[in-house]
Design an enzyme around this catalytic site. Structure first.
Site, PDB file in Angstrom:
ATOM      1  N   LYS A 117     -74.553   7.028  15.299  1.00 45.23           N
ATOM      2  CA  LYS A 117     -75.008   8.320  15.834  1.00 45.23           C
ATOM      3  C   LYS A 117     -76.386   8.246  16.453  1.00 45.23           C
ATOM      4  O   LYS A 117     -76.707   9.027  17.350  1.00 45.23           O
ATOM      5  CB  LYS A 117     -74.998   9.389  14.724  1.00 45.23           C
ATOM      6  N   LYS A 199     -62.076   5.929  15.511  1.00 42.74           N
ATOM      7  CA  LYS A 199     -61.495   6.971  14.646  1.00 42.74           C
ATOM      8  C   LYS A 199     -61.394   8.304  15.393  1.00 42.74           C
ATOM      9  O   LYS A 199     -62.185   8.582  16.298  1.00 42.74           O
ATOM     10  CB  LYS A 199     -62.313   7.127  13.351  1.00 42.74           C
ATOM     11  N   LYS A 202     -64.030  14.761  14.915  1.00 43.91           N
ATOM     12  CA  LYS A 202     -64.071  16.180  15.246  1.00 43.91           C
ATOM     13  C   LYS A 202     -65.207  16.511  16.195  1.00 43.91           C
ATOM     14  O   LYS A 202     -65.264  17.600  16.724  1.00 43.91           O
ATOM     15  CB  LYS A 202     -64.109  17.044  13.994  1.00 43.91           C
TER      16      LYS A 202
HETATM   17  P1  TYM Z   1     -66.730  14.686   7.832  1.00 37.59           P
HETATM   18  O1  TYM Z   1     -67.140  16.107   7.886  1.00 37.59           O
HETATM   19  O2  TYM Z   1     -67.012  13.834   9.018  1.00 37.59           O
HETATM   20  O3  TYM Z   1     -65.204  14.552   7.529  1.00 37.59           O
HETATM   21  C1  TYM Z   1     -64.571  15.250   6.454  1.00 37.59           C
HETATM   22  C2  TYM Z   1     -63.574  14.348   5.775  1.00 37.59           C
HETATM   23  O4  TYM Z   1     -62.574  13.906   6.692  1.00 37.59           O
HETATM   24  C3  TYM Z   1     -62.473  12.485   6.657  1.00 37.59           C
HETATM   25  N1  TYM Z   1     -62.143  12.006   8.018  1.00 37.59           N
HETATM   26  C4  TYM Z   1     -61.078  11.253   8.323  1.00 37.59           C
HETATM   27  N2  TYM Z   1     -60.092  10.755   7.573  1.00 37.59           N
HETATM   28  C5  TYM Z   1     -59.134  10.027   8.209  1.00 37.59           C
HETATM   29  N3  TYM Z   1     -59.129   9.789   9.546  1.00 37.59           N
HETATM   30  C6  TYM Z   1     -60.108  10.275  10.336  1.00 37.59           C
HETATM   31  N4  TYM Z   1     -60.081  10.041  11.635  1.00 37.59           N
HETATM   32  C7  TYM Z   1     -61.150  11.044   9.724  1.00 37.59           C
HETATM   33  N5  TYM Z   1     -62.245  11.674  10.220  1.00 37.59           N
HETATM   34  C8  TYM Z   1     -62.848  12.245   9.146  1.00 37.59           C
HETATM   35  C9  TYM Z   1     -63.854  12.006   6.213  1.00 37.59           C
HETATM   36  O5  TYM Z   1     -63.807  10.719   5.644  1.00 37.59           O
HETATM   37  C10 TYM Z   1     -64.231  13.058   5.204  1.00 37.59           C
HETATM   38  O6  TYM Z   1     -63.645  12.775   3.957  1.00 37.59           O
HETATM   39  N6  TYM Z   1     -70.461  12.959   5.058  1.00 37.59           N
HETATM   40  C11 TYM Z   1     -69.173  13.597   5.023  1.00 37.59           C
HETATM   41  C12 TYM Z   1     -69.198  14.980   4.426  1.00 37.59           C
HETATM   42  C13 TYM Z   1     -69.796  15.055   3.062  1.00 37.59           C
HETATM   43  C14 TYM Z   1     -69.156  14.720   1.834  1.00 37.59           C
HETATM   44  C15 TYM Z   1     -70.084  15.024   0.827  1.00 37.59           C
HETATM   45  C16 TYM Z   1     -67.904  14.182   1.544  1.00 37.59           C
HETATM   46  C17 TYM Z   1     -71.025  15.531   2.755  1.00 37.59           C
HETATM   47  N7  TYM Z   1     -71.187  15.503   1.420  1.00 37.59           N
HETATM   48  C18 TYM Z   1     -69.789  14.793  -0.511  1.00 37.59           C
HETATM   49  C19 TYM Z   1     -67.618  13.955   0.194  1.00 37.59           C
HETATM   50  C20 TYM Z   1     -68.556  14.267  -0.800  1.00 37.59           C
HETATM   51  C21 TYM Z   1     -68.657  13.728   6.452  1.00 37.59           C
HETATM   52  O7  TYM Z   1     -69.386  13.643   7.388  1.00 37.59           O
HETATM   53  O8  TYM Z   1     -67.366  14.011   6.537  1.00 37.59           O
END
Ligand code: TYM
Length: 339
Positions: A117, A199, A202
């Protein structure tokens, strides 16, 4: 009802940046829903994480409600579990600061998400750099046992475990519970439809790369029919050689429950057209009930605000003991607050 139910604690979150995709659904939200039976769950809309990238205030506000409505539409149960916005619970920022003082700069510079990023590290904001310690705080505040995420978050979870162990070792006490990751076998990394070696994200600017949870059937069909495959015509599980086909097989498998071997057998010798049509149909059918429920609740702000208020109140209570243990271990004067 939720506190100390005796069940292990499951915790996860998602940032209201961009648009919720089927990658988030398959890799995360769907598993949260299924695991509610067996765990005491905490689901967080991590809006503090979202502002590591500049957000338009109106859009952020609208999107945050949309995310909560989508979680509810997917089947998260805010009565038996806790669903809240991170910015409503001060313990997250407080613990993140404390953890920053126990984290090495070198460790954070090695995080691949930061490297991806922040193309220019000099200009990147400090929040983006320290993002993983905030994520560690989210998890460690609630003594989480299990954290279901997609594969892209594995490195952040390893850091969380490392920080918990480090703090426990420094003070020779069990201040934090060391959490376990849960990464699904199928769908841990759903890929972009047009660039299947990246990947599905979003925050992707190109709409044809992802399927949003709220995409209309026509749009879903068009995106899947145009998904990049290869010049061959065999439906075969080969993520290295045929990443586009493998990605569509993952999506099929995630929604149909069929194994890759079963999918290969079912589509043997049939070419890509029919297979893509079936994948599209499966996605449309699987998302239809979620979309219907979403439209029923998105305009009910009273309901959504009630869910968030109730969740935040319970999360505030639940987040206190871990923070207190850490404060005591550090040597802060115990706060003498009224009420
Ligand atoms: P985030 O908001 O990018 O994504 C949310 C969840 O979706 C999963 N994910 C995917 N899984 C499979 N294929 C994909 N293409 C894909 N894109 C996203 C992510 O792995 C995630 O589980 N840092 C985290 C958010 C967070 C968090 C936490 C998660 C903040 N605090 C505490 C767990 C526990 C994030 O950016 O996810």
């Amino acid at each position: 009802m939720t506190a100390n139910s005796g069940k292990p604690v499951l915790l996860s979150g998602s940032a209201p940046s961009g648009i919720l995709t089927i990658g988030n659904y398959i890799g995360a939200v769907r598993n949260w829903v299924q695991m509610q039976q067996d765990y005491d769950c905490i689901f967080i809309l991590v809006d503090l994480h979202a502002i590591t990238v500049r957000q338009d205030p109106k859009e952020l506000l609208q999107r945050s409600y949309q995310f909560i409505a989508q979680y509810l539409a997917c089947g998260l149960d805010p009565e038996h579990h806790i669903l809240f916005a991170q910015s409503h619970v001060p313990g997250h920022s407080q613990l993140a600061w404390l953890l920053n003082c126990y984290t090495q700069m070198g460790q954070l510079s090695r995080m691949t998400q930061f490297k991806d990023k922040a193309q220019n590290a000099e200009k990147a904001n400090v929040g983006l750099f320290a993002y993983p310690t905030l994520m560690a705080a989210d998890i460690l505040l609630y003594d989480a046992d299990l954290v279901p995420v997609g594969e892209d978050q594995k490195q952040h979870l390893e850091l969380t475990r490392d920080l918990a162990q480090r703090v426990n070792n420094i003070y020779n006490a069990e201040i934090f519970k060391v959490p376990e990751p849960y990464i699904p076998k199928v769908g841990a990394r759903i890929m972009s439809l047009q660039e299947p070696t990246k990947k599905m994200s979003k925050s992707d600017k190109a709409e044809t790369n992802y399927i949003a949870l709220l995409d209309e059937p026509k749009r879903i069909k068009r995106k899947i029919m145009r998904a990049v495959t290869d010049s061959g015509e065999e439906i075969k599980w080969d993520p290295e050689g045929k990443p586009g086909v493998a990605n569509l097989m993952s999506i099929h498998s995630a929604f149909s429950g069929k194994s890759f071997a079963e999918i290969e057998r079912a589509y043997g010798g049939q070419g890509y057209g029919g297979f893509k049509g079936d994948v599209a149909e499966l996605v449309v059918e699987s998302l239809a009930p979620i979309q219907k429920r979403y439209h029923e609740i998105i305009d009910d702000k009273v309901y959504l605000n009630n869910v968030l208020r109730d969740g935040a109140e319970r999360a505030c209570v639940r987040s206190q003991p871990a923070l207190q243990r850490f404060h005591d271990a550090i040597g802060f004067i115990p706060a003498q607050l009224h009420g």
